[in-house]
Design a protein around this motif. Structure first.
Motif, mmCIF file in Angstrom:
data_model
loop_
_atom_site.group_PDB
_atom_site.id
_atom_site.type_symbol
_atom_site.label_atom_id
_atom_site.label_comp_id
_atom_site.label_asym_id
_atom_site.label_seq_id
_atom_site.Cartn_x
_atom_site.Cartn_y
_atom_site.Cartn_z
ATOM 1 N N ALA A 92 0.808 -1.219 0.000
ATOM 2 C CA ALA A 92 0.000 0.000 0.000
ATOM 3 C C ALA A 92 0.842 1.271 0.000
ATOM 4 C CB ALA A 92 -0.933 0.003 1.210
ATOM 5 N N ALA A 93 2.125 1.146 0.193
ATOM 6 C CA ALA A 93 2.997 2.324 0.157
ATOM 7 C C ALA A 93 3.072 2.912 -1.249
ATOM 8 C CB ALA A 93 4.396 1.959 0.657
ATOM 9 N N HIS A 94 2.724 2.134 -2.254
ATOM 10 C CA HIS A 94 2.733 2.570 -3.646
ATOM 11 C C HIS A 94 1.282 2.815 -4.058
ATOM 12 C CE1 HIS A 94 2.990 2.252 -8.008
ATOM 13 N NE2 HIS A 94 4.295 2.476 -7.891
ATOM 14 N N ALA A 95 0.971 4.025 -4.524
ATOM 15 C CA ALA A 95 -0.421 4.422 -4.784
ATOM 16 C C ALA A 95 -1.151 3.476 -5.730
ATOM 17 C CB ALA A 95 -0.473 5.847 -5.330
ATOM 18 N N GLN A 96 -0.516 3.068 -6.839
ATOM 19 C CA GLN A 96 -1.196 2.178 -7.780
ATOM 20 C C GLN A 96 -1.437 0.809 -7.172
ATOM 21 O OE1 GLN A 96 1.562 2.660 -11.059
ATOM 22 N NE2 GLN A 96 -0.046 3.672 -12.241
ATOM 23 N N ARG B 136 -1.777 0.237 -4.028
ATOM 24 C CA ARG B 136 -2.776 0.450 -2.978
ATOM 25 C C ARG B 136 -4.179 0.250 -3.546
ATOM 26 N NH1 ARG B 136 -2.146 5.981 -1.773
ATOM 27 N NH2 ARG B 136 -0.192 5.336 -0.823
ATOM 28 N N GLU B 137 -4.415 0.806 -4.716
ATOM 29 C CA GLU B 137 -5.737 0.684 -5.334
ATOM 30 C C GLU B 137 -6.035 -0.770 -5.717
ATOM 31 O OE1 GLU B 137 -8.012 3.048 -5.182
ATOM 32 O OE2 GLU B 137 -6.445 4.147 -4.119
ATOM 33 N N LEU B 138 -5.023 -1.496 -6.163
ATOM 34 C CA LEU B 138 -5.221 -2.924 -6.475
ATOM 35 C C LEU B 138 -5.582 -3.707 -5.217
ATOM 36 C CD1 LEU B 138 -2.330 -3.678 -8.979
ATOM 37 C CD2 LEU B 138 -4.781 -3.768 -9.441
ATOM 38 N N ALA C 182 -9.605 -5.935 0.469
ATOM 39 C CA ALA C 182 -8.822 -5.983 1.703
ATOM 40 C C ALA C 182 -9.375 -5.099 2.807
ATOM 41 C CB ALA C 182 -7.371 -5.602 1.414
ATOM 42 N N VAL C 183 -9.984 -3.983 2.452
ATOM 43 C CA VAL C 183 -10.435 -3.033 3.470
ATOM 44 C C VAL C 183 -11.464 -3.664 4.405
ATOM 45 C CG1 VAL C 183 -11.608 -0.829 3.870
ATOM 46 C CG2 VAL C 183 -9.844 -0.999 2.109
ATOM 47 N N GLY C 184 -12.464 -4.325 3.857
ATOM 48 C CA GLY C 184 -13.483 -4.956 4.700
ATOM 49 C C GLY C 184 -12.919 -6.044 5.596
ATOM 50 N N ILE C 185 -12.020 -6.833 5.044
ATOM 51 C CA ILE C 185 -11.404 -7.916 5.821
ATOM 52 C C ILE C 185 -10.559 -7.333 6.948
ATOM 53 C CG2 ILE C 185 -9.718 -9.807 5.692
ATOM 54 C CD1 ILE C 185 -10.770 -10.133 2.721
ATOM 55 N N LEU C 186 -9.800 -6.298 6.640
ATOM 56 C CA LEU C 186 -8.954 -5.673 7.655
ATOM 57 C C LEU C 186 -9.778 -4.949 8.710
ATOM 58 C CD1 LEU C 186 -6.211 -4.401 5.253
ATOM 59 C CD2 LEU C 186 -5.864 -6.063 7.099
ATOM 60 N N ALA C 187 -10.895 -4.355 8.296
ATOM 61 C CA ALA C 187 -11.767 -3.678 9.265
ATOM 62 C C ALA C 187 -12.287 -4.679 10.289
ATOM 63 C CB ALA C 187 -12.912 -2.982 8.557
ATOM 64 N N ALA C 188 -12.660 -5.860 9.830
ATOM 65 C CA ALA C 188 -13.107 -6.902 10.761
ATOM 66 C C ALA C 188 -11.960 -7.363 11.648
ATOM 67 C CB ALA C 188 -13.694 -8.079 9.983
ATOM 68 N N ALA C 189 -10.775 -7.510 11.066
ATOM 69 C CA ALA C 189 -9.609 -7.962 11.831
ATOM 70 C C ALA C 189 -9.157 -6.928 12.845
ATOM 71 C CB ALA C 189 -8.467 -8.310 10.875
ATOM 72 N N ALA C 190 -9.482 -5.671 12.611
ATOM 73 C CA ALA C 190 -9.077 -4.610 13.539
ATOM 74 C C ALA C 190 -9.740 -4.771 14.902
ATOM 75 C CB ALA C 190 -9.421 -3.247 12.951
ATOM 76 N N HIS C 191 -10.727 -5.643 14.979
ATOM 77 C CA HIS C 191 -11.408 -5.906 16.240
ATOM 78 C C HIS C 191 -11.023 -7.260 16.826
ATOM 79 C CE1 HIS C 191 -13.784 -2.345 15.643
ATOM 80 N NE2 HIS C 191 -14.055 -2.757 14.425
ATOM 81 N N ALA C 192 -9.897 -7.820 16.377
ATOM 82 C CA ALA C 192 -9.442 -9.130 16.857
ATOM 83 C C ALA C 192 -9.137 -9.062 18.344
ATOM 84 C CB ALA C 192 -8.196 -9.574 16.091
ATOM 85 N N ALA D 223 -2.620 2.640 6.016
ATOM 86 C CA ALA D 223 -1.803 2.692 4.792
ATOM 87 C C ALA D 223 -2.675 2.613 3.538
ATOM 88 C CB ALA D 223 -0.782 1.558 4.785
ATOM 89 N N LEU D 224 -3.751 1.827 3.607
ATOM 90 C CA LEU D 224 -4.643 1.680 2.458
ATOM 91 C C LEU D 224 -5.559 2.875 2.267
ATOM 92 C CD1 LEU D 224 -5.675 -2.082 2.746
ATOM 93 C CD2 LEU D 224 -4.398 -1.015 0.878
ATOM 94 N N CYS D 225 -5.880 3.547 3.338
ATOM 95 C CA CYS D 225 -6.835 4.655 3.286
ATOM 96 C C CYS D 225 -6.234 5.888 3.943
ATOM 97 C CB CYS D 225 -8.127 4.261 3.988
ATOM 98 S SG CYS D 225 -8.879 2.759 3.352
ATOM 99 N N PRO D 226 -5.159 6.421 3.352
ATOM 100 C CA PRO D 226 -4.524 7.587 3.968
ATOM 101 C C PRO D 226 -5.470 8.791 3.925
ATOM 102 C CG PRO D 226 -3.599 7.195 1.801
ATOM 103 C CD PRO D 226 -4.525 6.048 2.098
ATOM 104 N N THR D 227 -5.364 9.622 4.942
ATOM 105 C CA THR D 227 -6.187 10.827 4.979
ATOM 106 C C THR D 227 -5.632 11.857 4.016
ATOM 107 O OG1 THR D 227 -4.880 11.726 6.792
ATOM 108 C CG2 THR D 227 -6.862 10.473 7.380
ATOM 109 N N GLN D 228 -6.517 12.658 3.492
ATOM 110 C CA GLN D 228 -6.121 13.731 2.578
ATOM 111 C C GLN D 228 -5.956 15.012 3.383
ATOM 112 O OE1 GLN D 228 -5.539 13.089 -0.653
ATOM 113 N NE2 GLN D 228 -6.018 10.973 -0.237
#
Length: 146
Positions: free
Chosen positions: A101-105, A107-109, A115-125, A140-145
């Motif tokens: 995710a450090a590389h913008a292109q 990151r979008e792949l 991955a976002v949904g899976i990681l969001a669930a895992a964030a509550h492990a 890293a996947l969803c950096p703030t602007q």
């Protein structure tokens, strides 16, 4: 040497040494690692994830890793039940995704594979280390602007 042991050896050879990681990739280790991640035993998959995480430490390797087809089996592995509760393999999968995710292109792949949904669930492990890794990967996947 079995595939499982070879993946373990690649992980340790790649640890902390960029020149060895470059050599490992040049010698063609990535396709067998992706194949092991796709269809190996759970231990084989865990070792493959560890090796791929080490290889993803170098920015120059990241596009090669994605081009080798790692995202579908890595996301499938990450979403499998119980990965976070009893192994470090889920943490290594998060490390790989965070590095990619450090590389913008890239990151979008990664986001495109769900991955976002899976990681969001895992964030509550229940395992705090795993939850922290998942949250760091989400950042890293969803950096703030700014």
């Amino acid at each position: 040497m079995s595939k499982l042991h070879a993946a373990y050896a690649i992980a340790w050879l790649s640890f902390g040494d960029a020149s060895r990681r470059t050599l490992v990739l040049a010698e063609g280790a990535l396709p067998p690692l992706v194949a092991l991640l796709r269809s190996g035993t759970e231990k084989g998959k865990s070792n493959a994830v560890s090796a791929i995480a080490m290889l993803s430490e170098d920015a120059l390797n990241r596009a090669l890793i994605v081009d080798a087809g790692v995202l579908p089996p890595l996301i499938t592995f990450l979403s499998s039940s119980g990965v976070y509760s009893h192994t470090a393999a889920g943490q290594n999968a998060c490390t790989t995704l965070r590095n990619l995710a450090a590389h913008a292109q890239l990151r979008e792949l990664v986001k495109g594979y769900g991955a976002v949904g899976i990681l969001a669930a895992a964030a509550h492990a229940s395992d705090c280390v795993s939850a922290d890794k998942a949250r760091a990967t989400l950042r890293a996947l969803c950096p703030t602007q700014d």
